[in-house]
Design a protein around this motif. Structure first.
Motif, short mmCIF file in Angstrom:
data_model
loop_
_atom_site.label_atom_id
_atom_site.label_comp_id
_atom_site.label_asym_id
_atom_site.label_seq_id
_atom_site.Cartn_x
_atom_site.Cartn_y
_atom_site.Cartn_z
N THR A 104 0.83 -1.20 0.00
CA THR A 104 0.00 0.00 0.00
C THR A 104 0.88 1.26 0.00
OG1 THR A 104 -0.13 0.03 2.42
CG2 THR A 104 -1.84 -1.18 1.24
N ASP A 105 0.32 2.32 -0.55
CA ASP A 105 1.08 3.58 -0.64
C ASP A 105 1.47 4.10 0.74
OD1 ASP A 105 0.81 3.50 -3.37
OD2 ASP A 105 -0.88 4.89 -3.46
N GLY A 106 0.55 4.00 1.70
CA GLY A 106 0.84 4.50 3.04
C GLY A 106 1.99 3.77 3.69
N ALA A 107 2.01 2.45 3.59
CA ALA A 107 3.07 1.65 4.21
C ALA A 107 4.42 1.92 3.55
CB ALA A 107 2.72 0.17 4.13
N ILE A 108 4.44 1.96 2.22
CA ILE A 108 5.69 2.21 1.50
C ILE A 108 6.23 3.58 1.82
CG2 ILE A 108 6.70 2.49 -0.81
CD1 ILE A 108 4.59 0.42 -1.78
N THR A 109 5.36 4.58 1.85
CA THR A 109 5.78 5.95 2.15
C THR A 109 6.32 6.05 3.57
OG1 THR A 109 4.14 6.85 0.63
CG2 THR A 109 5.05 8.36 2.26
N THR A 110 5.66 5.39 4.52
CA THR A 110 6.12 5.43 5.91
C THR A 110 7.51 4.83 6.06
OG1 THR A 110 3.84 5.28 6.73
CG2 THR A 110 5.60 4.66 8.26
N ILE A 111 7.75 3.69 5.43
CA ILE A 111 9.06 3.05 5.52
C ILE A 111 10.11 3.89 4.80
CG2 ILE A 111 10.39 1.03 4.80
CD1 ILE A 111 7.87 -0.64 5.28
N ALA A 112 9.78 4.39 3.62
CA ALA A 112 10.74 5.20 2.86
C ALA A 112 11.14 6.45 3.64
CB ALA A 112 10.15 5.58 1.51
N ASN A 113 10.18 7.09 4.29
CA ASN A 113 10.47 8.29 5.08
C ASN A 113 11.29 7.94 6.32
OD1 ASN A 113 9.16 9.98 3.31
ND2 ASN A 113 7.26 10.03 4.46
N SER A 114 11.01 6.80 6.92
CA SER A 114 11.79 6.38 8.09
C SER A 114 13.26 6.18 7.73
CB SER A 114 11.21 5.08 8.67
OG SER A 114 9.88 5.26 9.10
N ILE A 115 13.50 5.61 6.56
CA ILE A 115 14.87 5.41 6.09
C ILE A 115 15.56 6.75 5.88
CG2 ILE A 115 16.27 4.55 4.16
CD1 ILE A 115 14.07 2.40 3.75
N THR A 116 14.87 7.68 5.23
CA THR A 116 15.47 8.98 4.93
C THR A 116 15.72 9.78 6.21
OG1 THR A 116 14.43 9.04 2.75
CG2 THR A 116 15.10 11.15 3.69
N LEU A 117 14.84 9.67 7.19
CA LEU A 117 15.01 10.42 8.44
C LEU A 117 16.12 9.86 9.31
CD1 LEU A 117 11.26 10.98 9.38
CD2 LEU A 117 12.90 12.73 8.68
N THR A 118 16.57 8.64 9.03
CA THR A 118 17.66 8.04 9.79
C THR A 118 19.00 8.47 9.21
OG1 THR A 118 16.26 6.09 10.21
CG2 THR A 118 18.63 5.88 10.64
N PRO A 119 19.85 9.14 9.98
CA PRO A 119 21.14 9.61 9.45
C PRO A 119 21.96 8.46 8.86
CG PRO A 119 20.71 10.60 11.58
CD PRO A 119 19.64 9.57 11.37
N GLY A 120 22.58 8.73 7.72
CA GLY A 120 23.43 7.72 7.07
C GLY A 120 22.75 6.95 5.97
N THR A 121 21.41 7.02 5.90
CA THR A 121 20.68 6.33 4.84
C THR A 121 19.70 7.28 4.18
OG1 THR A 121 19.07 5.52 6.47
CG2 THR A 121 20.87 4.03 5.86
N LEU A 122 19.39 6.99 2.93
CA LEU A 122 18.50 7.85 2.15
C LEU A 122 17.73 7.00 1.15
CD1 LEU A 122 17.58 10.71 1.09
CD2 LEU A 122 19.52 10.56 -0.49
N THR A 123 16.41 7.15 1.10
CA THR A 123 15.62 6.48 0.07
C THR A 123 15.73 7.27 -1.22
OG1 THR A 123 14.06 5.65 1.73
CG2 THR A 123 13.34 5.63 -0.57
N MET A 124 16.38 6.68 -2.21
CA MET A 124 16.62 7.37 -3.47
C MET A 124 15.45 7.26 -4.43
SD MET A 124 20.60 6.35 -4.19
CE MET A 124 20.59 7.29 -5.73
N ASP A 125 14.83 6.07 -4.47
CA ASP A 125 13.77 5.86 -5.46
C ASP A 125 12.97 4.62 -5.08
OD1 ASP A 125 12.21 6.27 -7.66
OD2 ASP A 125 13.70 5.69 -9.15
N TYR A 126 11.81 4.50 -5.70
CA TYR A 126 10.95 3.32 -5.53
C TYR A 126 10.53 2.83 -6.89
CZ TYR A 126 6.69 0.60 -4.76
OH TYR A 126 5.74 -0.39 -4.80
N ASP A 127 10.71 1.54 -7.14
CA ASP A 127 10.31 0.92 -8.41
C ASP A 127 8.97 0.24 -8.21
OD1 ASP A 127 9.96 -0.58 -10.71
OD2 ASP A 127 12.08 -1.08 -10.90
N GLU A 128 7.93 0.83 -8.74
CA GLU A 128 6.58 0.30 -8.55
C GLU A 128 6.40 -1.06 -9.22
OE1 GLU A 128 1.92 1.73 -9.15
OE2 GLU A 128 3.57 2.97 -9.88
N GLU A 129 7.06 -1.26 -10.35
CA GLU A 129 6.89 -2.52 -11.10
C GLU A 129 7.41 -3.71 -10.31
OE1 GLU A 129 8.37 -4.56 -15.32
OE2 GLU A 129 8.67 -2.41 -14.96
#
Length: 208
Positions: free
Chosen positions: A109-134
């Motif tokens: 789901t969009d909500g779950a993916i967005t939550t995890i992606a934002n958690s990664i980006t908010l953690t110093p040292g890691t960054l969510t660069m992109d998401y491949d929907e396919e």
């Protein structure tokens, strides 16, 4: 029992207001909670068309402990990552090896993916660069990608809780999806992260 969703969202916003304010004492908590309701309920009502009309109250109550666990794990990773990044910045020789790790997801789901992606980006040292929907994978850049498992482990923990929070079809006990075939043998598989190389003539970075 199914209830209208916007009042529930308003109460959640009021609870978040308490955390933002950092209040203590029963009288202060009650007063700030009422202020949170006065602000949160109108906002939730105004944006009610952006989410489902009704929600299952019982399911939400069952999911509440998982929300608390998600926040607790996130705060732990946040504190640990801050110390780790500070050490790497101050240590002689800057012990880093930047790279991109491909992480297949069970959440859909969009909500779950967005939550995890934002958690990664908010953690110093890691960054969510992109998401491949396919292929349902995240591209995660890390300041030190030599140990892929140390990057993926907290993401899997967040995902376990997100599966329950967002009422996903998959369950925490379900196996992790296999790496999509397109990423195998290209330095972005389960064994080795993609590394950032030198710039090419076009000014872009090559992935080795």
């Amino acid at each position: 029992m199914r209830v209208r969703k916007w009042p529930v969202v308003g109460v959640v916003l009021a609870l978040l207001w308490l955390f933002v304010r950092g209040v203590d004492g029963l009288d202060t908590v009650v007063g700030e909670f009422l202020i949170g309701l006065a602000v949160g309920l109108p906002i939730a009502f105004a944006f009610r068309r952006f989410y489902t009309r009704e929600t299952e109250l019982g399911r939400n109550l069952r999911a509440a402990p998982y929300a608390a666990l998600y926040v607790a794990v996130f705060l732990k990773e946040l504190a640990t990552a801050n110390v780790d990044v500070a050490y790497r910045v101050l240590a002689p020789g800057m012990p880093i090896r930047p790279g991109v790790v491909v992480v297949p997801l069970r959440v859909e789901t969009d909500g779950a993916i967005t939550t995890i992606a934002n958690s990664i980006t908010l953690t110093p040292g890691t960054l969510t660069m992109d998401y491949d929907e396919e292929t349902n994978v995240l591209y995660v850049h890390s300041i030190d990608a030599r140990d892929r498992q140390s990057i993926v482990d907290p993401i899997r923990t967040w995902e376990d809780y997100a599966l329950v929070l967002f009422d996903e079809e998959s369950k925490p006990r379900d196996p992790v999806p296999e790496m999509p075939a397109r990423y195998r043998g290209q330095g972005a598989d389960e064994r080795e992260p993609r590394r950032v190389g030198r710039r090419n003539d076009g000014g872009e970075r090559d992935a080795k």
